[in-house]
Enzyme design. Structure first.
Site, PDB file in Angstrom:
ATOM      1  N   LYS A 172     -10.324 -10.271  -3.073  1.00 21.00           N
ATOM      2  CA  LYS A 172     -11.557  -9.531  -2.800  1.00 21.00           C
ATOM      3  C   LYS A 172     -11.404  -8.065  -3.134  1.00 21.00           C
ATOM      4  CE  LYS A 172     -12.397 -11.829   1.480  1.00 21.00           C
ATOM      5  NZ  LYS A 172     -12.292 -11.490   2.887  1.00 21.00           N
ATOM      6  N   LYS A 215       0.837  -1.203   0.000  1.00 23.50           N
ATOM      7  CA  LYS A 215       0.000   0.000   0.000  1.00 23.50           C
ATOM      8  C   LYS A 215       0.875   1.257   0.000  1.00 23.50           C
ATOM      9  CE  LYS A 215      -4.571  -1.305   1.435  1.00 23.50           C
ATOM     10  NZ  LYS A 215      -4.638  -2.712   1.278  1.00 23.50           N
ATOM     11  N   LYS A 232      -3.142 -12.800  -7.928  1.00 24.83           N
ATOM     12  CA  LYS A 232      -3.980 -13.574  -7.003  1.00 24.83           C
ATOM     13  C   LYS A 232      -5.466 -13.210  -7.174  1.00 24.83           C
ATOM     14  CE  LYS A 232      -4.515 -12.349  -2.419  1.00 24.83           C
ATOM     15  NZ  LYS A 232      -5.235 -12.756  -1.246  1.00 24.83           N
TER      16      LYS A 232
END
Ligand code: ATP
Ligand code: LTN
Length: 327
Positions: free
Chosen positions: A196, A111, A193
């Site tokens: 979500k 991040k 990957k």
């Protein structure tokens, strides 16, 4: 009986990667281990999340756990926020963690690298809370997907550090991931990957996706021009991913599937994967909707809250004594 614990954050929608990498393992181990599974809702607020979404995801997650086959008679299912000891030990573990260690955690590092705005203090210290989640219950094993292994390694270091300073208190846990399926990839970008938070609806199969729509997603999954069904992650990541999905959902070895498709093309192979995924979703969703109507979710959580608090309260009392909080 050896102990096991794991949790999933109630953020966004559960997908096939979560099922294969995490939930399927929980089901497999529930007979062999004393198991605690919780909804990591304290972790969910490390990023901004709407109240309604949090409530809905939480209910959905419990419903999907139960529909997948987690048996509340064998497993203690609970909400992390129902057990105050998580927050209490979380703070102690935060004080036990070094800034350098937390700086190295990939979720945070990613991040920062992406220059995301308003990264919270909670996101930075979240691995310390995760350590508390695990150490409270003297877990021997933590079943997780590969992306979470780093956090369990930190948990081991924190447990050892605490034990060295205050005397034997915590069991040092081990992470376990499935041999096949620890990292399910996106169908549209098979080097990334399935996730979500990564907004890519074509690449992700949500467990509550309409089954025919999921069928279509598999049929349009990105593959390659090699034309041979074989397990070669480097050169054929899309096919390797579909092989993994088929193998884990069907319970057939990858080797066997590859043999069956010897000399055959991708179209036929994709059709089988798509059909297996579709049937899996139809069965899962039928169970899910009946559970959601039954009021079982609330009962299971009440039971889980009582049991988890009994265990966690004892542990935190012991920790408080060791530290010198109890005078
Ligand atoms: P996010 O993308 O927001 O990090 P996520 O999809 O990784 O979310 P989590 O709630 O962080 O979901 O993960 C729940 C569990 O599912 C963890 O044990 C994690 O390792 C596992 N998991 C998540 N994604 C995958 C995947 N693509 N393949 C296998 N396991 C996965
Ligand atoms: N960090 C995990 C969720 C999680 C967890 C845990 C998993 C929180 N506490 C303890 C295993 C054990 C995630 O983001 N998937």
């Amino acid at each position: 009986m050896k102990k096991m614990i794991s949790g999933i954050k109630p953020t966004g929608k559960l997908h096939l990667g979560n099922y294969i990498g995490a939930i399927q393992q929980f089901i497999k181990f529930q007979d062999e281990y004393s198991m605690m599974i919780f909804i990591a809702n304290l972790h969910a607020i490390t990023i901004k999340i709407d109240k309604k979404e949090l409530k809905e995801s939480t209910k959905q997650l419990i419903g999907l756990y139960l529909a997948s086959g987690l048996d509340p008679e064998k497993v203690t299912l609970f909400l992390q926020s129902d057990v105050p000891a998580h927050t209490q030990l979380g703070w102690i573990m935060t004080c036990n963690s070094h800034i350098g260690e937390l700086n190295r955690m990939t979720q945070y590092k990613d991040k920062v690298a992406k220059k995301e705005e308003n990264i919270t203090g909670g996101l930075f210290t979240y691995p310390s809370l995760m350590a508390a989640d695990i150490l409270l219950y003297d877990a021997d094993y933590v079943p997780v997907g590969i992306d979470q292994k780093q956090h369990v390694e930190l948990t081991r270091d924190l447990a050892e550090r605490f034990n060295n300073q205050y005397g034997e208190t915590f069991v040092v846990p081990q992470p376990i991931s499935p041999k096949v399926g620890a990292k399910i990839m996106s169908l549209s970008e098979p080097t990334k990957k399935m996730s979500k938070s990564y907004k890519d609806s074509k690449g992700t199969i949500d467990l509550l996706d309409e089954p025919n729509a999921a069928y279509k997603k598999v049929m349009s999954a990105v593959t390659d021009s090699v034309g041979i069904v074989r397990f070669d992650i480097e050169n054929q990541p899309g096919i390797a991913n579909l092989l993994t999905i088929l193998s884990t959902l069907k319970g057939e070895s990858i080797e066997n599937i590859v043999k069956r498709y010897d000399g055959k093309g991708y179209a036929e192979f994709k059709k089988e994967v798509a059909e297996v995924v579709k049937q899996f979703l139809i069965t899962l969703q039928a169970k899910y909707f009946s559970i959601m109507e039954s009021g079982k979710v609330e009962t299971v959580l009440e039971q889980g809250k009582t049991i988890a608090n009994q265990i966690a309260y004892k542990k935190i009392a012991k920790v408080y004594k060791k530290i010198g909080f109890t005078i």
